[in-house]
Design a protein around this motif. Structure first.
Motif, PDB file in Angstrom:
ATOM      1  N   LYS A  51       0.935  -1.102  -0.081  1.00 45.18           N
ATOM      2  CA  LYS A  51       0.117   0.035  -0.103  1.00 45.18           C
ATOM      3  C   LYS A  51       0.798   1.381  -0.096  1.00 45.18           C
ATOM      4  O   LYS A  51       0.316   2.201  -0.428  1.00 45.18           O
ATOM      5  N   ARG A  52       2.019   1.241   0.608  1.00 47.01           N
ATOM      6  CA  ARG A  52       3.000   2.246   0.458  1.00 47.01           C
ATOM      7  C   ARG A  52       4.716   1.790   0.190  1.00 47.01           C
ATOM      8  O   ARG A  52       4.636   0.719   0.191  1.00 47.01           O
ATOM      9  N   TYR A  53       5.162   2.765   0.017  1.00 46.49           N
ATOM     10  CA  TYR A  53       6.519   2.434  -0.586  1.00 46.49           C
ATOM     11  C   TYR A  53       7.304   2.212   0.973  1.00 46.49           C
ATOM     12  O   TYR A  53       7.210   3.168   1.668  1.00 46.49           O
ATOM     13  N   GLU A  62       8.843   4.941   4.947  1.00 48.41           N
ATOM     14  CA  GLU A  62       7.691   4.436   4.394  1.00 48.41           C
ATOM     15  C   GLU A  62       6.787   5.808   4.327  1.00 48.41           C
ATOM     16  O   GLU A  62       6.370   6.609   4.804  1.00 48.41           O
ATOM     17  N   VAL A  63       6.581   5.779   2.797  1.00 46.95           N
ATOM     18  CA  VAL A  63       5.800   7.125   2.044  1.00 46.95           C
ATOM     19  C   VAL A  63       4.834   6.400   0.952  1.00 46.95           C
ATOM     20  O   VAL A  63       4.879   5.433   0.644  1.00 46.95           O
ATOM     21  N   ASP A  64       3.874   7.669   0.645  1.00 46.48           N
ATOM     22  CA  ASP A  64       2.894   7.250  -0.082  1.00 46.48           C
ATOM     23  C   ASP A  64       3.383   7.353  -1.549  1.00 46.48           C
ATOM     24  O   ASP A  64       2.775   6.529  -2.411  1.00 46.48           O
ATOM     25  N   ILE A  65       4.107   8.343  -1.826  1.00 50.21           N
ATOM     26  CA  ILE A  65       4.639   8.363  -3.271  1.00 50.21           C
ATOM     27  C   ILE A  65       6.066   8.493  -3.440  1.00 50.21           C
ATOM     28  O   ILE A  65       6.810   8.873  -2.402  1.00 50.21           O
ATOM     29  N   GLU A  68       8.184  11.680  -2.210  1.00 46.78           N
ATOM     30  CA  GLU A  68       8.245  11.784  -0.662  1.00 46.78           C
ATOM     31  C   GLU A  68       9.618  11.196  -0.120  1.00 46.78           C
ATOM     32  O   GLU A  68       9.926  11.366   1.081  1.00 46.78           O
ATOM     33  N   ASN A  85       2.720  -0.193  -8.808  1.00 49.47           N
ATOM     34  CA  ASN A  85       2.290  -0.211  -7.499  1.00 49.47           C
ATOM     35  C   ASN A  85       3.446   0.012  -6.400  1.00 49.47           C
ATOM     36  O   ASN A  85       4.503  -0.316  -7.046  1.00 49.47           O
ATOM     37  N   PRO A  86       2.971   0.503  -5.454  1.00 51.15           N
ATOM     38  CA  PRO A  86       4.346   0.785  -4.361  1.00 51.15           C
ATOM     39  C   PRO A  86       5.048  -0.613  -4.133  1.00 51.15           C
ATOM     40  O   PRO A  86       4.471  -1.731  -4.234  1.00 51.15           O
TER      41      PRO A  86
END
Length: 328
Positions: A51-53, A62-65, A68, A85-86
């Motif tokens: 769901k996140r990187y 741990e980031v969304d995009i 970041e 996807n992440p």
């Protein structure tokens, strides 16, 4: 595909190092000899149900995009080489960063190799090296050269010619088996106990070269010529003459920039010479990291360096270059 394993080798420069920076080869052309070794940067890349990187290296992010991401190589490489996807990526390495073996270049090569597999795309060693150089030199504007990325991508013991237009020729050295065995037995690596960032030393070299500092340019001319001589001596098997050239190379290199060496490093090098080493040098830009020596009596040198607290890193040359595989 769910998990990708990738690895990229580190390297030791064997002659001509420093002429692979654009500030020099862009006008004069560069030339060096370098060997990949069986010490690596490793990555595990997980591609599904993320769901996140999530990035795990010396720190954890741990980031969304991708934008970041704090780690610059992770951020810019993922932005340019991944549209899926992440991801979750974990990194480990056989030696610490800042020890002069090209870990930053190997890191970038290893990451691009993993993302190419995740994208189900093949990539040649040359394209892999150039993609890594683009990230570090063009996007991040790091004061580094092209050696680390090319050696990590290709593997082996090779001569690299850096042309003013940015293209690179890669030639495998024709070294006899007996010579390779002697190199493997007599070349020793010892950790100085000091890790450092090469940026300050390399930035000084870049600024002085771009400013046409005659002392720096002449130093790099001599360095390139030593790279050419190194190839000849290695291919003809005259390792004693090559070891003496290593000493000449180090004496020339230590004049190049402030911070290239220090009392502790000079003391270790003197100790190695007294134990029977014909020559040696710091691997990388200088200032710390690993000392590479050619020992006539390897066991004597090992004992002397161990008594001084310098740990040996046993190694062999490796000839595969960056590689990876996937597990579903």
């Amino acid at each position: 595909m769910s998990v990708i394993f990738s690895r990229a080798p580190l390297r030791i420069s064997l002659g001509g190092g420093g002429t692979d920076l654009p500030s020099y080869y862009g006008e004069h052309g560069g030339y060096l000899i370098s060997g990949a070794i069986d010490k690596y940067v490793y990555m595990l890349t997980h591609t599904v149900f993320q769901k996140r990187y999530r990035l795990k290296y010396s720190e954890t992010e741990e980031v969304d995009i991708p934008g970041e991401i704090k780690h610059p190589i992770f951020r810019e490489t993922i932005r340019r080489h991944w549209q899926g996807n992440p991801l979750e990526i974990a990194v480990v390495a056989d030696v610490p960063a800042g020890t002069g073996m090209g870990s930053s270049g190997a890191f970038t090569v290893c990451l691009i190799k993993a993302l190419s597999l995740a994208n189900r795309q093949s990539i040649t060693a040359g394209a892999l090296a150039e993609a890594a150089c683009e990230i570090e030199l063009d996007i991040l504007n790091e004061p580094v050269g092209k050696q680390d990325q090319y050696v990590s991508a290709h593997g082996g013991i090779c001569a690299y010619t850096f042309h003013p237009d940015g293209s690179v020729d890669v030639e495998s050295l024709q070294i006899e088996d007996a010579t390779h065995r002697r190199l493997r037995n007599n070349l020793l690596l010892f950790y100085t106990g000091e890790a450092r960032s090469a940026s300050a030393i390399l930035a000084d070299q870049v600024s002085r070269t771009e400013g046409s500092d005659q002392e720096m340019v002449e130093n790099l001319h001599r360095t390139k010529e030593m790279g050419v001589r190194s190839r000849s001596l290695l291919e003809c098997g005259d390792l004693e003459a090559y070891a003496e050239l290593m000493h000449e190379h180090w004496e020339n290199k230590r004049k190049r920039s402030p911070g290239m060496t220090g009392e502790h490093i000079d003391r270790l090098y003197t100790l190695a010479r007294r134990s029977g080493c014909l020559g040696g040098k710091l691997v990388g830009a200088g200032g710390g990291g690993f000392l590479l020596v050619y020992a006539q009596r390897p066991e004597d040198t090992r004992q002397a360096m161990a008594a001084a607290g310098a740990s040996e890193l046993p190694f062999d040359f490796e000839f595969q270059g960056a590689m990876g595989n996937e597990s579903t």
